[in-house]
Design a protein around this motif. Structure first.
Motif, mmCIF file in Angstrom:
data_model
loop_
_atom_site.group_PDB
_atom_site.id
_atom_site.type_symbol
_atom_site.label_atom_id
_atom_site.label_comp_id
_atom_site.label_asym_id
_atom_site.label_seq_id
_atom_site.Cartn_x
_atom_site.Cartn_y
_atom_site.Cartn_z
ATOM 1 N N VAL A 244 1.544 2.291 -38.709
ATOM 2 C CA VAL A 244 2.987 2.392 -38.478
ATOM 3 C C VAL A 244 3.434 1.292 -37.515
ATOM 4 C CG1 VAL A 244 4.799 3.821 -37.440
ATOM 5 C CG2 VAL A 244 3.161 4.852 -39.015
ATOM 6 N N MET A 245 2.650 1.056 -36.458
ATOM 7 C CA MET A 245 2.982 -0.011 -35.503
ATOM 8 C C MET A 245 2.976 -1.374 -36.190
ATOM 9 S SD MET A 245 1.112 0.784 -31.946
ATOM 10 C CE MET A 245 0.396 2.407 -31.830
ATOM 11 N N GLN B 64 5.111 -16.200 -30.313
ATOM 12 C CA GLN B 64 5.564 -15.046 -29.530
ATOM 13 C C GLN B 64 5.077 -13.719 -30.117
ATOM 14 O OE1 GLN B 64 9.786 -15.128 -28.927
ATOM 15 N NE2 GLN B 64 9.763 -17.231 -28.187
ATOM 16 N N TRP B 65 4.304 -13.754 -31.171
ATOM 17 C CA TRP B 65 3.850 -12.523 -31.828
ATOM 18 C C TRP B 65 2.946 -11.687 -30.928
ATOM 19 C CZ3 TRP B 65 2.498 -13.668 -37.633
ATOM 20 C CH2 TRP B 65 3.656 -14.098 -38.298
ATOM 21 N N ARG B 66 1.968 -12.302 -30.268
ATOM 22 C CA ARG B 66 1.035 -11.525 -29.429
ATOM 23 C C ARG B 66 1.757 -10.781 -28.310
ATOM 24 N NH1 ARG B 66 -1.955 -15.439 -31.350
ATOM 25 N NH2 ARG B 66 -3.979 -14.932 -32.235
ATOM 26 N N PRO B 67 2.603 -11.464 -27.526
ATOM 27 C CA PRO B 67 3.310 -10.728 -26.468
ATOM 28 C C PRO B 67 4.173 -9.585 -27.015
ATOM 29 C CG PRO B 67 3.601 -13.094 -26.160
ATOM 30 C CD PRO B 67 2.897 -12.899 -27.468
ATOM 31 N N ARG B 68 4.788 -9.816 -28.145
ATOM 32 C CA ARG B 68 5.621 -8.758 -28.727
ATOM 33 C C ARG B 68 4.781 -7.602 -29.259
ATOM 34 N NH1 ARG B 68 11.446 -9.989 -30.831
ATOM 35 N NH2 ARG B 68 11.994 -11.664 -29.425
ATOM 36 N N ALA B 69 3.633 -7.915 -29.838
ATOM 37 C CA ALA B 69 2.743 -6.859 -30.327
ATOM 38 C C ALA B 69 2.229 -6.028 -29.154
ATOM 39 C CB ALA B 69 1.585 -7.454 -31.117
ATOM 40 N N ARG C 104 2.389 -0.977 -25.994
ATOM 41 C CA ARG C 104 2.676 -0.324 -24.707
ATOM 42 C C ARG C 104 3.775 0.726 -24.848
ATOM 43 N NH1 ARG C 104 2.509 -5.791 -22.203
ATOM 44 N NH2 ARG C 104 0.406 -5.972 -21.406
ATOM 45 N N ILE C 105 4.804 0.379 -25.580
ATOM 46 C CA ILE C 105 5.915 1.320 -25.784
ATOM 47 C C ILE C 105 5.429 2.558 -26.539
ATOM 48 C CG2 ILE C 105 8.082 1.676 -27.042
ATOM 49 C CD1 ILE C 105 8.721 -1.307 -26.411
ATOM 50 N N ASP D 64 -0.461 0.944 -20.077
ATOM 51 C CA ASP D 64 -0.340 -0.476 -19.727
ATOM 52 C C ASP D 64 -1.436 -1.329 -20.349
ATOM 53 O OD1 ASP D 64 1.970 -0.172 -18.235
ATOM 54 O OD2 ASP D 64 0.880 0.168 -16.371
ATOM 55 N N TYR D 65 -2.629 -0.752 -20.533
ATOM 56 C CA TYR D 65 -3.720 -1.507 -21.142
ATOM 57 C C TYR D 65 -3.562 -1.513 -22.656
ATOM 58 C CZ TYR D 65 -8.206 -2.843 -22.999
ATOM 59 O OH TYR D 65 -9.193 -3.471 -23.724
ATOM 60 N N VAL D 66 -3.689 -2.701 -23.230
ATOM 61 C CA VAL D 66 -3.622 -2.845 -24.684
ATOM 62 C C VAL D 66 -4.887 -3.548 -25.143
ATOM 63 C CG1 VAL D 66 -2.352 -3.890 -26.591
ATOM 64 C CG2 VAL D 66 -1.114 -2.984 -24.626
#
Length: 64
Positions: free
Chosen positions: A17-18, A35-40, A45-46, A51-53
């Motif tokens: 789903v994510m 910018q894909w990694r920071p957004r993923a 996180r959301i 906080d850890y991904v």
């Protein structure tokens, strides 16, 4: 008794789903690939509240 889920474990369905949500987000916002990694990471996180991904999960979400 149900086993408590570890924060490191995300069920495959939720991860899928994510990934689907991420792809739509990238297309709708016309996000550049750099910018894909920071957004993923932000999306995970959301969704998890943690906080850890795990970087492997991020790579799976953004892969083409």
């Amino acid at each position: 008794m149900t086993k408590k889920q570890s924060k490191d474990q995300i069920p495959a369905f939720e991860l899928d789903v994510m990934r689907t949500a991420f792809r739509r987000w990238v297309v709708e916002d016309n996000v550049p690939e750099d910018q894909w990694r920071p957004r993923a990471r932000k999306l995970v996180r959301i969704m998890t509240g943690d906080d850890y991904v795990d970087p492997n999960k991020v790579e799976w979400i953004i892969r083409k």
